[in-house]
Motif scaffolding. Structure first.
Motif, PDB file in Angstrom:
ATOM      1  N   THR A 182       0.833  -1.211   0.000  1.00 18.94           N
ATOM      2  CA  THR A 182       0.000   0.000   0.000  1.00 18.94           C
ATOM      3  C   THR A 182       0.866   1.260   0.000  1.00 18.94           C
ATOM      4  N   LEU A 183       2.051   1.191   0.611  1.00 15.97           N
ATOM      5  CA  LEU A 183       2.894   2.389   0.722  1.00 15.97           C
ATOM      6  C   LEU A 183       3.234   3.015  -0.637  1.00 15.97           C
ATOM      7  N   PRO A 184       3.791   2.256  -1.617  1.00 15.39           N
ATOM      8  CA  PRO A 184       4.070   2.896  -2.915  1.00 15.39           C
ATOM      9  C   PRO A 184       2.801   3.363  -3.621  1.00 15.39           C
ATOM     10  N   HIS A 231       0.145   4.575  -2.154  1.00 14.67           N
ATOM     11  CA  HIS A 231      -0.203   5.846  -1.489  1.00 14.67           C
ATOM     12  C   HIS A 231       0.630   6.992  -2.067  1.00 14.67           C
ATOM     13  N   LEU A 232       1.909   6.732  -2.280  1.00 12.38           N
ATOM     14  CA  LEU A 232       2.768   7.796  -2.831  1.00 12.38           C
ATOM     15  C   LEU A 232       2.336   8.165  -4.244  1.00 12.38           C
ATOM     16  N   GLU A 233       1.991   7.144  -5.033  1.00 14.53           N
ATOM     17  CA  GLU A 233       1.530   7.415  -6.393  1.00 14.53           C
ATOM     18  C   GLU A 233       0.251   8.259  -6.352  1.00 14.53           C
ATOM     19  N   ARG A 252      -2.025  13.725  -6.936  1.00 11.91           N
ATOM     20  CA  ARG A 252      -2.827  14.823  -6.366  1.00 11.91           C
ATOM     21  C   ARG A 252      -2.024  16.122  -6.326  1.00 11.91           C
ATOM     22  N   MET A 253      -0.748  16.024  -5.954  1.00 15.56           N
ATOM     23  CA  MET A 253       0.064  17.245  -5.872  1.00 15.56           C
ATOM     24  C   MET A 253       0.246  17.854  -7.261  1.00 15.56           C
ATOM     25  N   LYS A 254       0.459  17.003  -8.272  1.00 16.09           N
ATOM     26  CA  LYS A 254       0.610  17.501  -9.648  1.00 16.09           C
ATOM     27  C   LYS A 254      -0.665  18.181 -10.116  1.00 16.09           C
ATOM     28  N   VAL A 277      -6.203  19.213  -3.432  1.00 15.42           N
ATOM     29  CA  VAL A 277      -5.935  19.218  -1.989  1.00 15.42           C
ATOM     30  C   VAL A 277      -6.682  18.085  -1.297  1.00 15.42           C
ATOM     31  N   ILE A 278      -5.971  17.399  -0.393  1.00 10.64           N
ATOM     32  CA  ILE A 278      -6.604  16.383   0.450  1.00 10.64           C
ATOM     33  C   ILE A 278      -6.375  16.811   1.894  1.00 10.64           C
ATOM     34  N   HIS A 279      -7.349  16.518   2.785  1.00 12.28           N
ATOM     35  CA  HIS A 279      -7.152  16.793   4.208  1.00 12.28           C
ATOM     36  C   HIS A 279      -7.030  18.301   4.452  1.00 12.28           C
ATOM     37  N   VAL A 315       1.309  22.377   2.150  1.00 11.44           N
ATOM     38  CA  VAL A 315       1.981  21.412   1.267  1.00 11.44           C
ATOM     39  C   VAL A 315       1.448  21.560  -0.161  1.00 11.44           C
ATOM     40  N   PHE A 316       0.142  21.635  -0.297  1.00 16.14           N
ATOM     41  CA  PHE A 316      -0.422  21.728  -1.652  1.00 16.14           C
ATOM     42  C   PHE A 316      -0.159  23.094  -2.282  1.00 16.14           C
ATOM     43  N   ALA A 317      -0.094  24.138  -1.467  1.00 19.96           N
ATOM     44  CA  ALA A 317       0.219  25.465  -2.017  1.00 19.96           C
ATOM     45  C   ALA A 317       1.636  25.482  -2.591  1.00 19.96           C
ATOM     46  N   HIS A 364      11.617   4.144   0.002  1.00 23.01           N
ATOM     47  CA  HIS A 364      12.597   5.169   0.364  1.00 23.01           C
ATOM     48  C   HIS A 364      12.211   6.409  -0.434  1.00 23.01           C
ATOM     49  N   VAL A 365      11.930   7.508   0.270  1.00 24.32           N
ATOM     50  CA  VAL A 365      11.433   8.718  -0.391  1.00 24.32           C
ATOM     51  C   VAL A 365      12.407   9.872  -0.155  1.00 24.32           C
ATOM     52  N   THR A 366      12.672  10.627  -1.209  1.00 27.39           N
ATOM     53  CA  THR A 366      13.434  11.867  -1.066  1.00 27.39           C
ATOM     54  C   THR A 366      12.533  13.011  -1.505  1.00 27.39           C
ATOM     55  N   ALA A 382       7.736  19.641   7.832  1.00 21.84           N
ATOM     56  CA  ALA A 382       6.609  19.543   8.768  1.00 21.84           C
ATOM     57  C   ALA A 382       5.735  18.349   8.406  1.00 21.84           C
ATOM     58  N   HIS A 383       5.550  18.123   7.110  1.00 23.18           N
ATOM     59  CA  HIS A 383       4.722  16.996   6.686  1.00 23.18           C
ATOM     60  C   HIS A 383       5.380  15.665   7.051  1.00 23.18           C
ATOM     61  N   ALA A 384       6.703  15.574   6.863  1.00 20.65           N
ATOM     62  CA  ALA A 384       7.410  14.330   7.190  1.00 20.65           C
ATOM     63  C   ALA A 384       7.296  14.028   8.687  1.00 20.65           C
ATOM     64  N   GLU A 436      -3.883  11.189  15.487  1.00 17.08           N
ATOM     65  CA  GLU A 436      -3.010  12.266  15.002  1.00 17.08           C
ATOM     66  C   GLU A 436      -3.566  12.882  13.714  1.00 17.08           C
ATOM     67  N   ALA A 437      -4.149  12.048  12.864  1.00 17.38           N
ATOM     68  CA  ALA A 437      -4.672  12.535  11.577  1.00 17.38           C
ATOM     69  C   ALA A 437      -5.822  13.519  11.797  1.00 17.38           C
ATOM     70  N   HIS A 438      -6.502  13.409  12.940  1.00 16.85           N
ATOM     71  CA  HIS A 438      -7.644  14.300  13.201  1.00 16.85           C
ATOM     72  C   HIS A 438      -7.226  15.641  13.785  1.00 16.85           C
TER      73      HIS A 438
HETATM   74  C1  HEM Z   1       0.096   6.080   9.009  1.00 16.65           C
HETATM   75  C2  HEM Z   1      -0.400   6.805   8.019  1.00 16.65           C
HETATM   76  C3  HEM Z   1       0.403   7.299   6.825  1.00 16.65           C
HETATM   77  C4  HEM Z   1       1.602   6.859   6.319  1.00 16.65           C
HETATM   78  C5  HEM Z   1       2.494   5.734   6.808  1.00 16.65           C
HETATM   79  C6  HEM Z   1       1.923   7.713   5.187  1.00 16.65           C
HETATM   80  C7  HEM Z   1       3.080   7.623   4.411  1.00 16.65           C
HETATM   81  C8  HEM Z   1       3.536   8.629   3.572  1.00 16.65           C
HETATM   82  C9  HEM Z   1       4.899   8.762   3.071  1.00 16.65           C
HETATM   83  C10 HEM Z   1       6.033   7.770   3.355  1.00 16.65           C
HETATM   84  C11 HEM Z   1       4.946   9.880   2.319  1.00 16.65           C
HETATM   85  C12 HEM Z   1       6.194  10.487   1.618  1.00 16.65           C
HETATM   86  C13 HEM Z   1       6.731  11.662   2.432  1.00 16.65           C
HETATM   87  C14 HEM Z   1       7.528  11.271   3.648  1.00 16.65           C
HETATM   88  O1  HEM Z   1       8.117  10.179   3.706  1.00 16.65           O
HETATM   89  O2  HEM Z   1       7.584  12.071   4.606  1.00 16.65           O
HETATM   90  C15 HEM Z   1       3.611  10.443   2.301  1.00 16.65           C
HETATM   91  C16 HEM Z   1       3.232  11.557   1.581  1.00 16.65           C
HETATM   92  C17 HEM Z   1       1.962  12.094   1.589  1.00 16.65           C
HETATM   93  N1  HEM Z   1       0.889  11.658   2.321  1.00 16.65           N
HETATM   94 FE1  HEM Z   1       0.848  10.093   3.560  1.00 16.65          FE
HETATM   95  N2  HEM Z   1       0.916   8.636   5.012  1.00 16.65           N
HETATM   96  C18 HEM Z   1      -0.032   8.415   5.987  1.00 16.65           C
HETATM   97  C19 HEM Z   1      -1.198   9.122   6.184  1.00 16.65           C
HETATM   98  C20 HEM Z   1      -1.640  10.146   5.372  1.00 16.65           C
HETATM   99  C21 HEM Z   1      -2.894  10.867   5.553  1.00 16.65           C
HETATM  100  C22 HEM Z   1      -3.897  10.644   6.699  1.00 16.65           C
HETATM  101  C23 HEM Z   1      -2.979  11.769   4.525  1.00 16.65           C
HETATM  102  C24 HEM Z   1      -4.086  12.746   4.205  1.00 16.65           C
HETATM  103  C25 HEM Z   1      -5.374  12.474   4.375  1.00 16.65           C
HETATM  104  C26 HEM Z   1      -1.758  11.641   3.728  1.00 16.65           C
HETATM  105  C27 HEM Z   1      -1.436  12.411   2.621  1.00 16.65           C
HETATM  106  C28 HEM Z   1      -0.173  12.500   2.070  1.00 16.65           C
HETATM  107  C29 HEM Z   1       0.222  13.504   1.104  1.00 16.65           C
HETATM  108  C30 HEM Z   1      -0.648  14.647   0.546  1.00 16.65           C
HETATM  109  C31 HEM Z   1       1.552  13.255   0.797  1.00 16.65           C
HETATM  110  C32 HEM Z   1       2.407  14.037  -0.203  1.00 16.65           C
HETATM  111  C33 HEM Z   1       2.936  15.292   0.425  1.00 16.65           C
HETATM  112  C34 HEM Z   1       4.386  15.238   0.609  1.00 16.65           C
HETATM  113  O3  HEM Z   1       4.957  14.142   0.478  1.00 16.65           O
HETATM  114  O4  HEM Z   1       4.999  16.292   0.885  1.00 16.65           O
HETATM  115  N3  HEM Z   1      -0.985  10.638   4.273  1.00 16.65           N
HETATM  116  N4  HEM Z   1       2.784   9.668   3.078  1.00 16.65           N
END
Ligand code: HEM
Length: 147
Positions: free
Chosen positions: A55-57, A59-61, A66-68, A72-74, A83-85, A102-104, A118-120, A133-135
């Motif tokens: 699921t992790l890759p 989610h990134l896809e 979405r970013m491209k 906006v989500i959340h 982040v989206f701005a 592994h993400v850069t 801040a997002h990381a 935490e998500a809430h």
């Molecule tokens: C345990 C829950 C979650 C995991 C493990 C996870 C994992 C990740 C990872 C590994 C990244 C790449 C950036 C990084 O490594 O810091 C990422 C990016 C992102 N995630 Fe998640 N995520 C989770 C929950 C969420 C939730 C709840 C949302 C929004 C509803 C979300 C939205 C995003 C967005 C918008 C990005 C791209 C923004 C960016 O990378 O700067 N994620 N996520």
């Protein structure tokens, strides 16, 4: 991608929200390490559960798309709005590793770097605490590179 279950924008497990809820629900099976770069972060996110690892890759896809597209989500959380701005100034690369990704992420402006960091941090807190935490709402630290 993003089509199965209840379809795009739905809450089924095959949708981007379905995958997010799967990650949050299995947060205790997720391990994460983050290192700060001068212009962003590097992260290693893995799970011993093969389903979560897959699921992790996905989610990134979902999120990179979405970013491209500026979808906006959340958006109730100011951190996600920032982040989206800055999405156009954030560069994301994803590499598969055993059990996850592994993400850069590099920001091209101080605001983008601050948003990425801040997002990381928030992703790490969500991996620790899941839905609780998500809430919450989060902010981005002020620009430390300013003179
Ligand atoms: C345990 C829950 C979650 C995991 C493990 C996870 C994992 C990740 C990872 C590994 C990244 C790449 C950036 C990084 O490594 O810091 C990422 C990016 C992102 N995630 Fe998640 N995520 C989770 C929950 C969420 C939730 C709840 C949302 C929004 C509803 C979300 C939205 C995003 C967005 C918008 C990005 C791209 C923004 C960016 O990378 O700067 N994620 N996520």
């Amino acid at each position: 991608m993003g089509q199965g279950g209840m379809g795009m924008g739905g809450m089924g497990m095959g949708s981007d929200m379905g995958r997010i809820h799967q990650l949050l629900g299995s947060h205790d099976k997720i391990t994460r390490k983050v290192v700060e770069l001068p212009d962003g972060i590097e992260s290693w996110t893995t799970s011993s559960d093969p389903q979560i690892a897959a699921t992790l890759p996905a989610h990134l896809e979902d999120m990179v798309t979405r970013m491209k597209q500026g979808q906006v989500i959340h958006g109730f959380d100011p951190l996600f709005r920032k982040v989206f701005a800055a999405a156009g100034e954030i560069e994301v690369t994803v590499e598969p590793i055993t059990g996850g990704i592994h993400v850069t992420e590099r920001g091209k402006t101080p605001a983008a770097v601050a948003a990425v960091r801040a997002h990381a941090q928030l992703v790490s807190w969500m991996a620790e605490r899941g839905m609780a935490e998500a809430h919450r709402c989060h902010d981005v630290a002020p620009d430390r590179s300013a003179p």
